[in-house]
Scaffold this motif. Structure first.
Motif, mmCIF file in Angstrom:
data_model
loop_
_atom_site.group_PDB
_atom_site.id
_atom_site.type_symbol
_atom_site.label_atom_id
_atom_site.label_comp_id
_atom_site.label_asym_id
_atom_site.label_seq_id
_atom_site.Cartn_x
_atom_site.Cartn_y
_atom_site.Cartn_z
ATOM 1 N N THR A 182 68.419 67.019 99.395
ATOM 2 C CA THR A 182 68.580 67.847 98.267
ATOM 3 C C THR A 182 67.514 68.968 97.935
ATOM 4 O OG1 THR A 182 69.663 65.388 97.284
ATOM 5 C CG2 THR A 182 69.291 67.974 95.442
ATOM 6 N N TYR B 93 66.341 71.981 95.381
ATOM 7 C CA TYR B 93 66.292 72.171 93.696
ATOM 8 C C TYR B 93 65.715 73.170 93.433
ATOM 9 C CZ TYR B 93 66.124 67.018 94.191
ATOM 10 O OH TYR B 93 66.204 65.158 94.152
ATOM 11 N N SER C 183 72.303 59.307 93.967
ATOM 12 C CA SER C 183 71.874 60.606 93.515
ATOM 13 C C SER C 183 72.411 61.856 93.847
ATOM 14 C CB SER C 183 71.477 60.502 95.327
ATOM 15 O OG SER C 183 72.563 60.416 96.291
ATOM 16 N N LEU D 285 71.147 63.959 90.315
ATOM 17 C CA LEU D 285 69.838 64.492 90.759
ATOM 18 C C LEU D 285 69.736 65.524 90.335
ATOM 19 C CD1 LEU D 285 68.253 63.074 94.103
ATOM 20 C CD2 LEU D 285 67.354 62.375 92.076
ATOM 21 N N THR E 110 63.708 56.797 93.146
ATOM 22 C CA THR E 110 64.470 58.049 92.966
ATOM 23 C C THR E 110 65.364 57.687 91.532
ATOM 24 O OG1 THR E 110 65.511 58.098 95.057
ATOM 25 C CG2 THR E 110 67.193 58.761 93.397
ATOM 26 N N LEU F 110 65.232 60.008 88.369
ATOM 27 C CA LEU F 110 66.609 60.513 87.439
ATOM 28 C C LEU F 110 65.982 60.529 86.153
ATOM 29 C CD1 LEU F 110 69.095 58.413 89.449
ATOM 30 C CD2 LEU F 110 69.643 61.259 89.198
ATOM 31 N N PHE G 106 60.997 64.963 86.267
ATOM 32 C CA PHE G 106 61.349 64.433 87.740
ATOM 33 C C PHE G 106 60.281 64.302 88.537
ATOM 34 C CE2 PHE G 106 62.405 65.175 91.857
ATOM 35 C CZ PHE G 106 63.294 64.036 92.582
#
Length: 392
Positions: free
Chosen positions: A186, A188, A264, A267, A301, A305, A330
């Motif tokens: 991912t 960000y 996920s 996220l 994870t 979250l 996070f």
């Protein structure tokens, strides 16, 4: 040793993430799999009664091995936690992935060191390197993985002997996962700071205090559930069925339906919206129950979250940019509970950019002390020079 560890751990993490991706898609399309949770709970409880069962092993046992409090860790740890996490995710339990990657990495490196008949100190160094490689390759954060492997066994202590093995293995496994197997991570948003005046520092301290309280509630809740469940005076199989029925029941309520599985896909949401408080509450309860009742997986994870959604919801009270609030939650909730402040800096910089590095460090330190001595990893030691929290 380094090349073997990097390739095998990077490949194992890629296999694990590939499986999780397929499982999340399949599970979302077949929510009826939730009704298999009682069967999976019974299976986990049954396996836990087998002598020398790998279900009794975890990251805490790897920490004990590094700290020379146990002699060996079975090779079955890695395969069992991989399969157990896949099944837990498939049937909807709210568990993460970092524990699986760290345990696979540590298990692989430990077995290689045994086969090569390395000296005791070298075995411990490479065990840390395997854990670093697992963390780095599963999140795409090689510097954070390196520091995680170095920090995890003793709060406030870094083994400089293990630095090069951890560095080489973390970057090697990350390279293998990214460039050999094509694993995607991912992306960000880059975080920018507002003006850093004294009100900013007060707000930063308040965020740290808030996340510390969230971490304290989470760790206490999971511990209470785990201890209470372990002492229930009922047959093992019935206990596992009960565990699955409890999860199945809560997932019928709207508050918990977004907490099914890894999560996920949510996220990035807290970086764009502050309407996230209900998700944070639901995910906290669902994850505490999933892990406390014996389902397998990690905590990173879910804590990413929970932290991001909880801190993002503060935007109406604390006038800071929502992306900054989400990034702090996070990074700092998980690393604060893991007692790894240097890892928080590296992870924050690798995921969100360099500008807010000191914010991640300060918030993580506050979370470390507000959440108590015992965080995620109960077997961690504390270095003598580090002040300990006043309560466990």
């Amino acid at each position: 040793m380094g090349l073997s560890t990097s390739f095998l751990v990077g490949s194992a993490s890629s296999l694990f993430l590939w499986g999780l991706e397929k499982i999340q898609v399949f599970q979302t399309e077949h929510l009826a799999l939730l009704y298999c949770l009682p069967l999976l709970g019974a299976a986990f409880q049954y396996v836990s009664q087998v002598p020398n069962s790998p279900s009794k092993l975890g990251t805490n046992d790897l920490i004990d091995r590094v700290n020379q409090k146990r002699e060996d860790v079975s090779w079955t740890l890695g395969p069992f936690i991989l399969l157990g996490t896949w099944l837990s995710q498939l049937f909807g339990a709210s568990v993460g992935r970092e524990g699986t990657a760290v345990q696979m990495g540590g298990g692989i490196a430990h077995q290689f060191s045994r086969w090569l008949d390395l000296e005791e100190l070298e075995k411990r160094d490479w065990l840390q390197a395997g854990m670093a490689a697992g963390f780095a390759s599963v999140f795409g954060t090689p510097w954070a993985g390196c520091l995680f492997g170095l920090e995890i066994s003793k709060v406030g202590h870094i083994s400089f002997r293990a630095f090069l093995p951890c560095l080489f293995s973390a970057f090697g496994a990350h390279y293998v996962s990214l460039h050999v197997w094509g694993t995607n991570h991912t992306i960000y948003p880059v975080i920018f700071l507002p003006e850093t005046n004294w009100p900013f520092w007060v707000k930063l301290a308040c965020i740290g205090l808030f996340l510390g309280l969230v971490g304290l509630v989470y760790s206490r809740l999971e511990s209470i559930i785990s201890k209470t469940f372990a002492h229930l005076p009922i047959h093992t199989i019935l206990k596992g069925i009960l565990a699955g029925l409890i999860l199945l029941l809560i997932f019928q309520f709207p508050l918990f339906q977004e907490s099914i599985g890894l999560g996920s896909s949510f996220l990035l949401r807290p970086f764009n919206s502050g309407e996230t408080a209900n998700f944070a509450i639901g995910k906290t309860l669902a994850t505490s129950l999933s892990l406390g009742l014996g389902f397998k997986g990690g905590e990173a994870t879910p804590l990413f979250l929970i932290g991001a959604h909880a801190s993002s919801a503060l935007h109406e009270i604390i006038s800071l940019p929502i992306p900054l609030l989400a990034a702090l939650g996070f990074t700092c909730l998980y690393t604060g509970l893991a007692k790894t402040p240097l890892t928080s800096i590296a992870m924050g910089v690798e995921l969100f950019g360099l500008e807010a590095w000191f914010c991640f460090f300060i918030c993580t330190l506050i979370v470390m002390y507000i959440s108590g001595k015992n965080g995620i990893f109960k077997k961690q030691d504390w270095a003598n020079w580090v002040p300990k929290p006043l309560y466990s």
